[in-house]
Design a protein around this motif. Structure first.
Motif, short mmCIF file in Angstrom:
data_model
loop_
_atom_site.label_atom_id
_atom_site.label_comp_id
_atom_site.label_asym_id
_atom_site.label_seq_id
_atom_site.Cartn_x
_atom_site.Cartn_y
_atom_site.Cartn_z
N GLU A 76 0.82 -1.22 0.00
CA GLU A 76 0.00 0.00 0.00
C GLU A 76 0.86 1.27 0.00
OE1 GLU A 76 -2.98 2.02 3.24
OE2 GLU A 76 -3.02 -0.15 3.00
N LEU A 77 0.43 2.24 -0.81
CA LEU A 77 1.10 3.55 -0.82
C LEU A 77 0.86 4.25 0.50
CD1 LEU A 77 0.26 5.27 -4.24
CD2 LEU A 77 2.51 4.54 -3.44
N SER A 78 1.92 4.68 1.14
CA SER A 78 1.76 5.49 2.34
C SER A 78 1.44 6.93 1.89
CB SER A 78 3.06 5.48 3.16
OG SER A 78 4.09 6.15 2.44
N ALA B 295 2.73 8.63 -1.62
CA ALA B 295 1.80 9.29 -2.54
C ALA B 295 2.24 10.73 -2.80
CB ALA B 295 0.38 9.26 -1.97
N GLN B 296 2.65 11.43 -1.76
CA GLN B 296 3.13 12.81 -1.94
C GLN B 296 4.38 12.85 -2.81
OE1 GLN B 296 3.58 14.01 2.15
NE2 GLN B 296 1.49 14.77 2.30
N VAL C 185 -5.17 4.31 -4.09
CA VAL C 185 -5.85 5.20 -5.04
C VAL C 185 -6.45 6.38 -4.30
CG1 VAL C 185 -7.88 5.36 -6.55
CG2 VAL C 185 -6.29 3.44 -6.80
N GLN C 186 -7.07 6.15 -3.15
CA GLN C 186 -7.68 7.23 -2.38
C GLN C 186 -6.64 8.24 -1.91
OE1 GLN C 186 -11.04 7.71 -2.18
NE2 GLN C 186 -10.32 9.71 -1.51
N ARG C 187 -5.47 7.77 -1.54
CA ARG C 187 -4.41 8.69 -1.10
C ARG C 187 -4.01 9.63 -2.24
NH1 ARG C 187 -2.38 4.38 2.47
NH2 ARG C 187 -3.06 5.08 4.53
N LEU C 188 -3.94 9.10 -3.45
CA LEU C 188 -3.62 9.95 -4.60
C LEU C 188 -4.77 10.92 -4.88
CD1 LEU C 188 -2.02 7.19 -6.82
CD2 LEU C 188 -0.82 9.18 -5.86
N LEU D 213 12.14 3.64 -3.50
CA LEU D 213 12.02 2.78 -2.33
C LEU D 213 10.89 3.32 -1.48
CD1 LEU D 213 15.75 2.19 -1.36
CD2 LEU D 213 14.22 0.69 -2.64
N GLU D 214 10.06 2.41 -0.99
CA GLU D 214 8.92 2.81 -0.17
C GLU D 214 9.42 3.48 1.10
OE1 GLU D 214 7.14 -1.02 0.16
OE2 GLU D 214 5.82 -0.66 -1.55
N TYR D 215 8.69 4.47 1.54
CA TYR D 215 9.02 5.20 2.75
C TYR D 215 8.88 4.27 3.94
CZ TYR D 215 8.60 8.53 6.58
OH TYR D 215 8.78 9.22 7.75
N ASP D 216 9.90 4.25 4.78
CA ASP D 216 9.90 3.40 5.97
C ASP D 216 9.93 4.30 7.19
OD1 ASP D 216 10.32 1.64 8.04
OD2 ASP D 216 11.97 0.57 7.05
#
Length: 166
Positions: free
Chosen positions: A11-13, A17-18, A89-92, A157-160
């Motif tokens: 999932e996009l955090s 997304a930002q 999708v909702q975060r975007l 890389l995904e934000y951790d």
């Protein structure tokens, strides 16, 4: 319309997304994001594991008795993947962007290629956790995508949040 296909491992955090939206903030045309979440195939995974262990002839016939349990597991996996896609999708959309998404049971690169072709994707962004060994041998999604697609491919890389606190 500038179509960007996002292949995400999870999932996009909000931060991810930002970051993605900021990459396109100066685009002269509207951007539409197409989020793709690969979804594990439970039955194929079990069968592959059994075959890899060389025990297919011991457990293979018993697998038929497990089909209902595997089908239920697959429903749960699919449901979580759809929820993950929906939240991403909702975060975007919360950032004022056009976005849609879906899941795929195909190999991630095959699904990515099909999605790029279907939507006329002009750019691909792949968000994953670090995969040092796969990246070293160029077996990761990003290198595969670059070999198969004729569009720019960016790997983020995904934000951790755990690492960010340190």
């Amino acid at each position: 319309m500038y179509d960007v296909v996002l292949l995400v491992e999870q999932e996009l955090s909000e931060t991810d997304a930002q970051r993605v939206v900021e990459l396109h903030q100066d685009m002269p045309e509207p951007v539409k994001y197409h989020v793709l979440v690969p979804c594990h195939n439970a039955e194929a995974g079990v069968e592959a594991s059994i075959s890899a262990l060389g025990t297919a002839n011991l457990y293979g016939p018993g697998l038929a008795d497990q089909r209902q349990e595997l089908a239920e597991a697959q429903k749960a996996i699919d449901s979580e993947a759809r929820d993950c896609t929906g939240r991403s999708v909702q975060r975007l959309r919360d950032l004022g962007q056009q976005a849609e998404g879906g899941i795929s049971h195909d190999r991630p690169i095959d699904a990515l290629t099909a999605t790029v072709d279907k939507v006329g994707g002009q750019e691909v962004i792949i968000l994953t956790r670090p995969h040092i060994v796969a990246e070293f041998f160029h077996l990761d999604w990003t290198n595969s995508a670059r070999r198969h697609l004729g569009v720019p491919v960016l790997h983020l890389l995904e934000y951790d949040p755990e690492k960010a606190r340190k």
